[in-house]
Design an enzyme around this catalytic site. Structure first.
Site, PDB file in Angstrom:
ATOM      1  CG  ASP A  33      -2.037   1.003   1.127  1.00 41.93           C
ATOM      2  OD1 ASP A  33      -2.366   1.418   0.001  1.00 41.93           O
ATOM      3  OD2 ASP A  33      -2.590   1.386   2.177  1.00 41.93           O
ATOM      4  N   GLY A  34       0.384   2.275  -0.709  1.00 42.56           N
ATOM      5  CA  GLY A  34       1.025   3.584  -0.659  1.00 42.56           C
ATOM      6  C   GLY A  34       1.775   3.983  -1.912  1.00 42.56           C
ATOM      7  NE  ARG A  36      -3.958   5.337  -5.944  1.00 42.34           N
ATOM      8  CZ  ARG A  36      -5.283   5.436  -5.978  1.00 42.34           C
ATOM      9  NH1 ARG A  36      -5.894   5.916  -7.065  1.00 42.34           N
ATOM     10  NH2 ARG A  36      -6.013   5.063  -4.941  1.00 42.34           N
ATOM     11  CG  ASN A  81      -7.048  -1.863  -6.484  1.00 39.06           C
ATOM     12  OD1 ASN A  81      -6.150  -2.664  -6.225  1.00 39.06           O
ATOM     13  ND2 ASN A  81      -7.382  -0.877  -5.649  1.00 39.06           N
ATOM     14  CG  LEU A 209      -6.831  -7.326   8.111  1.00 41.49           C
ATOM     15  CD1 LEU A 209      -7.441  -8.670   8.495  1.00 41.49           C
ATOM     16  CD2 LEU A 209      -5.362  -7.515   7.740  1.00 41.49           C
ATOM     17  CD  GLU A 221       0.347 -12.268  16.651  1.00 45.50           C
ATOM     18  OE1 GLU A 221       0.221 -11.055  16.921  1.00 45.50           O
ATOM     19  OE2 GLU A 221      -0.122 -13.186  17.344  1.00 45.50           O
TER      20      GLU A 221
END
Length: 253
Positions: A33-34, A36, A81, A209, A221
């Site tokens: 993630d991240g 963009r 997406n 999540l 975890e």
């Protein structure tokens, strides 16, 4: 090498030296993630961010190989997406296709697709199928590429597969109701035959999540990392493993 890089390498080596390999997770799920937001902060385009994120994958798998991880699941494209604009989605699919081809050509990884093929363009489907077939004999890390993946969709697909399977066997509805169980449903998941993820890592600071491996992560975890995925470093990975090793997993006991 500047002073900052030197300090970083020394710190990473120190963290790695203290890592207990007996406590390393066997299956790691990663929410990449991240991309963009990293690109925006760097003054680049979304496509450049996705490409930088794709380039980071080979580094991650190298780190996993060094630390005895056996299965890695990479969430590369979610079912949500598909709502993105065409001018972003089409290049992203191209980047994913090239990444999957490169993973298969590397020769060290056994590529396995998790997701709904029917939602994907024909070319993407072909790339995923060919990568899986060409690496089926490889004995290295199993790399699950989650493309067109959604956790709820996976459970729905598993139930549908279970029903069709037993319909072909002639099992009645009443008989199926008697035998259905969590183990039976698990046999129809995209990851059937694999261990559930011990550790789920999400980058970019988001602490949810978003539907990733909802069934399999019941006892996982979680490790939430502030850095955007393209900026994820080996020391961030090692910190996640160190944090995991320090936890006492009770499995509900």
């Amino acid at each position: 090498m500047n002073f900052r890089d030197l300090v970083y390498r020394l710190y990473a080596r120190r963290v790695e030296g203290r890592l207990d390999h007996d406590q390393v997770p066997k299956h790691i799920g990663v929410i990449l993630d991240g991309n963009r937001r990293w690109a925006k902060a760097s003054g680049g385009s979304a496509v450049q961010g996705h490409q930088a994120g794709a380039d980071k994958i080979s580094e991650l798998l190298g780190w996993c190989s060094e630390t005895d991880v056996e299965v890695v699941t990479l969430w590369m494209l979610s079912t949500d997406n598909f709502d993105r604009p065409e001018h972003e989605l089409k290049p992203l699919l191209g980047i994913i296709e090239n990444t999957v081809r490169n993973l298969a050509a590397d020769g060290r990884w056994r590529v396995h697709h998790v997701g709904t093929l029917d939602l994907l363009p024909a070319e993407t489907q072909t790339v995923l199928k060919e990568a899986e077939q060409s690496t089926s004999h490889v004995g290295g890390i199993i790399v699950n590429v989650a493309v067109g993946y959604g956790g709820r969709q996976e459970i729905a697909d598993a139930v549908r597969s279970l029903l069709l399977d037993h319909s072909e066997r002639g099992t009645t509805f009443e008989e199926l109701a008697e035998i259905v169980s969590t183990d039976l449903i698990s046999e129809h998941l995209y990851t059937r035959g694999q261990p559930d993820p011990d550790l789920v890592i999400r980058t970019s600071g988001e602490q949810r999540l978003s539907g990733f491996m909802l069934w399999q992560s019941a006892h996982s975890e979680y490790y939430f990392c502030e850095v955007f995925w393209p900026a994820f470093r080996k020391v961030d990975f090692l910190r996640a493993l160190r944090d995991y090793a320090a936890r006492h997993r009770r499995y509900g006991a």
